[in-house]
Design a protein around this motif. Structure first.
Motif, PDB file in Angstrom:
ATOM      1  N   LEU A  11       0.286 -12.659  28.890  1.00  0.00           N
ATOM      2  CA  LEU A  11      -0.862 -12.061  29.587  1.00  0.00           C
ATOM      3  C   LEU A  11      -2.142 -12.246  28.788  1.00  0.00           C
ATOM      4  O   LEU A  11      -3.212 -12.518  29.346  1.00  0.00           O
ATOM      5  CB  LEU A  11      -0.611 -10.571  29.841  1.00  0.00           C
ATOM      6  CG  LEU A  11       0.440 -10.231  30.898  1.00  0.00           C
ATOM      7  CD1 LEU A  11       0.726  -8.733  30.905  1.00  0.00           C
ATOM      8  CD2 LEU A  11      -0.002 -10.681  32.283  1.00  0.00           C
ATOM      9  N   GLN A  12      -2.048 -12.106  27.476  1.00  0.00           N
ATOM     10  CA  GLN A  12      -3.218 -12.327  26.637  1.00  0.00           C
ATOM     11  C   GLN A  12      -3.693 -13.775  26.746  1.00  0.00           C
ATOM     12  O   GLN A  12      -4.896 -14.048  26.760  1.00  0.00           O
ATOM     13  CB  GLN A  12      -2.886 -11.976  25.184  1.00  0.00           C
ATOM     14  CG  GLN A  12      -2.709 -10.479  24.959  1.00  0.00           C
ATOM     15  CD  GLN A  12      -2.192 -10.149  23.572  1.00  0.00           C
ATOM     16  OE1 GLN A  12      -1.423 -10.919  22.982  1.00  0.00           O
ATOM     17  NE2 GLN A  12      -2.589  -9.003  23.045  1.00  0.00           N
ATOM     18  N   GLY A  13      -2.744 -14.694  26.835  1.00  0.00           N
ATOM     19  CA  GLY A  13      -3.104 -16.101  27.003  1.00  0.00           C
ATOM     20  C   GLY A  13      -3.787 -16.354  28.335  1.00  0.00           C
ATOM     21  O   GLY A  13      -4.755 -17.129  28.414  1.00  0.00           O
ATOM     22  N   LEU A  14      -3.305 -15.706  29.402  1.00  0.00           N
ATOM     23  CA  LEU A  14      -3.928 -15.861  30.719  1.00  0.00           C
ATOM     24  C   LEU A  14      -5.340 -15.279  30.733  1.00  0.00           C
ATOM     25  O   LEU A  14      -6.260 -15.870  31.302  1.00  0.00           O
ATOM     26  CB  LEU A  14      -3.075 -15.174  31.791  1.00  0.00           C
ATOM     27  CG  LEU A  14      -1.708 -15.806  32.063  1.00  0.00           C
ATOM     28  CD1 LEU A  14      -0.943 -14.986  33.104  1.00  0.00           C
ATOM     29  CD2 LEU A  14      -1.847 -17.248  32.547  1.00  0.00           C
ATOM     30  N   LEU A  15      -5.506 -14.125  30.101  1.00  0.00           N
ATOM     31  CA  LEU A  15      -6.835 -13.522  30.047  1.00  0.00           C
ATOM     32  C   LEU A  15      -7.802 -14.397  29.248  1.00  0.00           C
ATOM     33  O   LEU A  15      -8.982 -14.500  29.572  1.00  0.00           O
ATOM     34  CB  LEU A  15      -6.750 -12.130  29.425  1.00  0.00           C
ATOM     35  CG  LEU A  15      -6.007 -11.082  30.267  1.00  0.00           C
ATOM     36  CD1 LEU A  15      -5.810  -9.797  29.469  1.00  0.00           C
ATOM     37  CD2 LEU A  15      -6.767 -10.784  31.547  1.00  0.00           C
ATOM     38  N   ALA A  16      -7.288 -15.056  28.220  1.00  0.00           N
ATOM     39  CA  ALA A  16      -8.122 -15.960  27.419  1.00  0.00           C
ATOM     40  C   ALA A  16      -8.520 -17.197  28.204  1.00  0.00           C
ATOM     41  O   ALA A  16      -9.515 -17.863  27.873  1.00  0.00           O
ATOM     42  CB  ALA A  16      -7.386 -16.361  26.136  1.00  0.00           C
ATOM     43  N   ALA A  17      -7.742 -17.528  29.246  1.00  0.00           N
ATOM     44  CA  ALA A  17      -8.018 -18.721  30.059  1.00  0.00           C
ATOM     45  C   ALA A  17      -8.993 -18.442  31.194  1.00  0.00           C
ATOM     46  O   ALA A  17      -9.322 -19.342  31.966  1.00  0.00           O
ATOM     47  CB  ALA A  17      -6.710 -19.282  30.617  1.00  0.00           C
ATOM     48  N   LYS A  18      -9.467 -17.186  31.312  1.00  0.00           N
ATOM     49  CA  LYS A  18     -10.419 -16.847  32.375  1.00  0.00           C
ATOM     50  C   LYS A  18     -11.743 -17.559  32.158  1.00  0.00           C
ATOM     51  O   LYS A  18     -12.228 -17.659  31.038  1.00  0.00           O
ATOM     52  CB  LYS A  18     -10.668 -15.328  32.419  1.00  0.00           C
ATOM     53  CG  LYS A  18      -9.507 -14.503  32.910  1.00  0.00           C
ATOM     54  CD  LYS A  18      -9.947 -13.087  33.254  1.00  0.00           C
ATOM     55  CE  LYS A  18     -10.652 -12.413  32.099  1.00  0.00           C
ATOM     56  NZ  LYS A  18     -11.043 -11.023  32.452  1.00  0.00           N
ATOM     57  N   GLN A  19     -12.316 -18.042  33.259  1.00  0.00           N
ATOM     58  CA  GLN A  19     -13.624 -18.683  33.219  1.00  0.00           C
ATOM     59  C   GLN A  19     -14.665 -17.766  33.862  1.00  0.00           C
ATOM     60  O   GLN A  19     -14.337 -16.886  34.657  1.00  0.00           O
ATOM     61  CB  GLN A  19     -13.582 -20.019  33.970  1.00  0.00           C
ATOM     62  CG  GLN A  19     -12.447 -20.941  33.542  1.00  0.00           C
ATOM     63  CD  GLN A  19     -12.588 -21.405  32.107  1.00  0.00           C
ATOM     64  OE1 GLN A  19     -13.684 -21.760  31.678  1.00  0.00           O
ATOM     65  NE2 GLN A  19     -11.486 -21.400  31.373  1.00  0.00           N
ATOM     66  N   LYS A  20     -15.931 -17.982  33.546  1.00  0.00           N
ATOM     67  CA  LYS A  20     -17.002 -17.146  34.090  1.00  0.00           C
ATOM     68  C   LYS A  20     -17.096 -17.236  35.610  1.00  0.00           C
ATOM     69  O   LYS A  20     -17.561 -16.307  36.270  1.00  0.00           O
ATOM     70  CB  LYS A  20     -18.337 -17.540  33.465  1.00  0.00           C
ATOM     71  CG  LYS A  20     -18.452 -17.171  31.990  1.00  0.00           C
ATOM     72  CD  LYS A  20     -19.816 -17.542  31.439  1.00  0.00           C
ATOM     73  CE  LYS A  20     -19.936 -17.152  29.973  1.00  0.00           C
ATOM     74  NZ  LYS A  20     -21.268 -17.530  29.412  1.00  0.00           N
ATOM     75  N   ASP A  21     -16.652 -18.376  36.169  1.00  0.00           N
ATOM     76  CA  ASP A  21     -16.765 -18.546  37.622  1.00  0.00           C
ATOM     77  C   ASP A  21     -15.610 -17.927  38.398  1.00  0.00           C
ATOM     78  O   ASP A  21     -15.522 -18.061  39.617  1.00  0.00           O
ATOM     79  CB  ASP A  21     -16.891 -20.030  37.977  1.00  0.00           C
ATOM     80  CG  ASP A  21     -15.625 -20.819  37.645  1.00  0.00           C
ATOM     81  OD1 ASP A  21     -14.689 -20.245  37.055  1.00  0.00           O
ATOM     82  OD2 ASP A  21     -15.580 -22.019  37.967  1.00  0.00           O
ATOM     83  N   GLY A  22     -14.692 -17.238  37.692  1.00  0.00           N
ATOM     84  CA  GLY A  22     -13.585 -16.560  38.370  1.00  0.00           C
ATOM     85  C   GLY A  22     -12.285 -17.325  38.370  1.00  0.00           C
ATOM     86  O   GLY A  22     -11.275 -16.810  38.845  1.00  0.00           O
ATOM     87  N   THR A  23     -12.283 -18.550  37.869  1.00  0.00           N
ATOM     88  CA  THR A  23     -11.029 -19.297  37.787  1.00  0.00           C
ATOM     89  C   THR A  23     -10.263 -18.881  36.532  1.00  0.00           C
ATOM     90  O   THR A  23     -10.833 -18.367  35.567  1.00  0.00           O
ATOM     91  CB  THR A  23     -11.278 -20.816  37.743  1.00  0.00           C
ATOM     92  OG1 THR A  23     -12.084 -21.133  36.601  1.00  0.00           O
ATOM     93  CG2 THR A  23     -11.968 -21.291  39.006  1.00  0.00           C
ATOM     94  N   ILE A  24      -8.985 -19.120  36.552  1.00  0.00           N
ATOM     95  CA  ILE A  24      -8.130 -18.893  35.386  1.00  0.00           C
ATOM     96  C   ILE A  24      -7.430 -20.219  35.111  1.00  0.00           C
ATOM     97  O   ILE A  24      -6.554 -20.635  35.861  1.00  0.00           O
ATOM     98  CB  ILE A  24      -7.101 -17.780  35.635  1.00  0.00           C
ATOM     99  CG1 ILE A  24      -7.807 -16.483  36.049  1.00  0.00           C
ATOM    100  CG2 ILE A  24      -6.254 -17.548  34.385  1.00  0.00           C
ATOM    101  CD1 ILE A  24      -6.871 -15.351  36.416  1.00  0.00           C
ATOM    102  N   GLY A  25      -7.840 -20.876  34.061  1.00  0.00           N
ATOM    103  CA  GLY A  25      -7.401 -22.252  33.826  1.00  0.00           C
ATOM    104  C   GLY A  25      -8.207 -23.161  34.734  1.00  0.00           C
ATOM    105  O   GLY A  25      -9.351 -23.487  34.458  1.00  0.00           O
TER     106      GLY A  25
END
Length: 280
Positions: A186-200
């Protein structure tokens, strides 16, 4: 870089604290943001559902995608005749594939592995302890595809699979052992968040949102669901989700569901209320 004993001790303490918080919050829960698109956008979501239904037209030789059927079942509007046809095609494809397994190697990548674990768990079937422990070791040791080339899709599916096992009475692995990799992913997914709302990427965002929805009760997560749903909705008119797999990941997230919710579906309450595209 050398890590001293004090640093290791601190990291261990923090990991233990996170796990304790995880277990505490799983027990008591707390209010979270409702994760669902605005009903004003319902026609856009329905267009995705109709695309899934068209994929099993009579005469189509392509095998249906099981996750597409899950997406149809997890939606709040249904075409019951179309879904029954989809289910029949899945049954036929499953029988055919079982006969072919004799002649080809099974898929063994970690995405397929975690999808299989999730499917078995949802169906309340035993899952090999050895397989799950191998997955956990890979996650906790930062091995690919969980750190070197972090795969958002694989991490998301792993979270869903492990979250299912965490709540399963048929699981034989300690909850503590399962909670640690869930938190790390989950921490990895949260770190992959982008400012435009995408994740990865936009294509991995739907499945990542499902993984985050399934664990919304954890206070350490800064997860604003509406931001990601708005991003997903904005891509539908552009034709961004142009495959069954991509649509199948997005629809449950937009409806505020995850693949885990298949366990609690009440099919008797379904209504035949999905507008067809040719109805104007």
């Amino acid at each position: 870089m050398h890590i001293g004993y004090g640093t290791r001790s601190f990291c261990l303490t923090m990991s233990i604290c996170r796990v304790i918080v995880f277990q505490f919050l799983i027990t008591i829960g707390h209010s979270t943001e409702k994760c669902h698109f605005s009903e004003i956008e319902r026609p856009l979501v329905n267009s995705l559902l109709n695309t899934l239904l068209r994929s099993v037209k009579d005469g189509d030789s392509t095998d249906p995608d099981p996750t597409a059927f899950l997406a149809l079942r997890l939606a709040n509007q249904h075409n019951l005749k179309g879904e029954r046809r989809f289910q029949q095609r899945l049954i036929e494809a499953a029988v055919r594939k079982v006969k072919e397994e004799l002649n080809r190697q099974p898929l063994t990548d970690y995405y397929q592995l975690t999808l299989a674990i999730l499917a078995l768990c949802i169906e309340k079937q035993p899952v090999s302890t050895y397989v799950v422990e191998e997955l956990i070791v890979r996650i906790m040791d930062y091995e690919a595809p969980f750190i070197t080339f972090f795969s958002v899709d694989t991490a998301s599916m792993s979270v869903l699979a492990l979250s299912c096992l965490h709540g399963s009475p048929f699981n034989t692995i300690s909850r503590l052992k399962i909670e640690r990799p869930i938190v790390r992913l989950l921490q990895g997914l949260l770190a992959a968040k982008q400012k435009d709302g995408t994740i990865g990427t936009i294509y991995s965002t739907g499945l990542a949102v499902q993984a985050l929805i399934a664990n919304q009760q954890l206070d350490f997560m800064v997860f604003h669901c509406s931001t990601h749903l708005e991003r997903l909705i904005s891509e539908i008119p552009k034709g961004t989700f142009d495959s069954m797999e991509r649509i199948s990941h997005v629809v449950p997230a937009l409806e505020g569901h995850t693949y885990l919710d298949v366990q609690s579906l009440d099919c008797t309450s379904d209504q035949d209320n999905l507008p067809q595209e040719n109805e104007g």
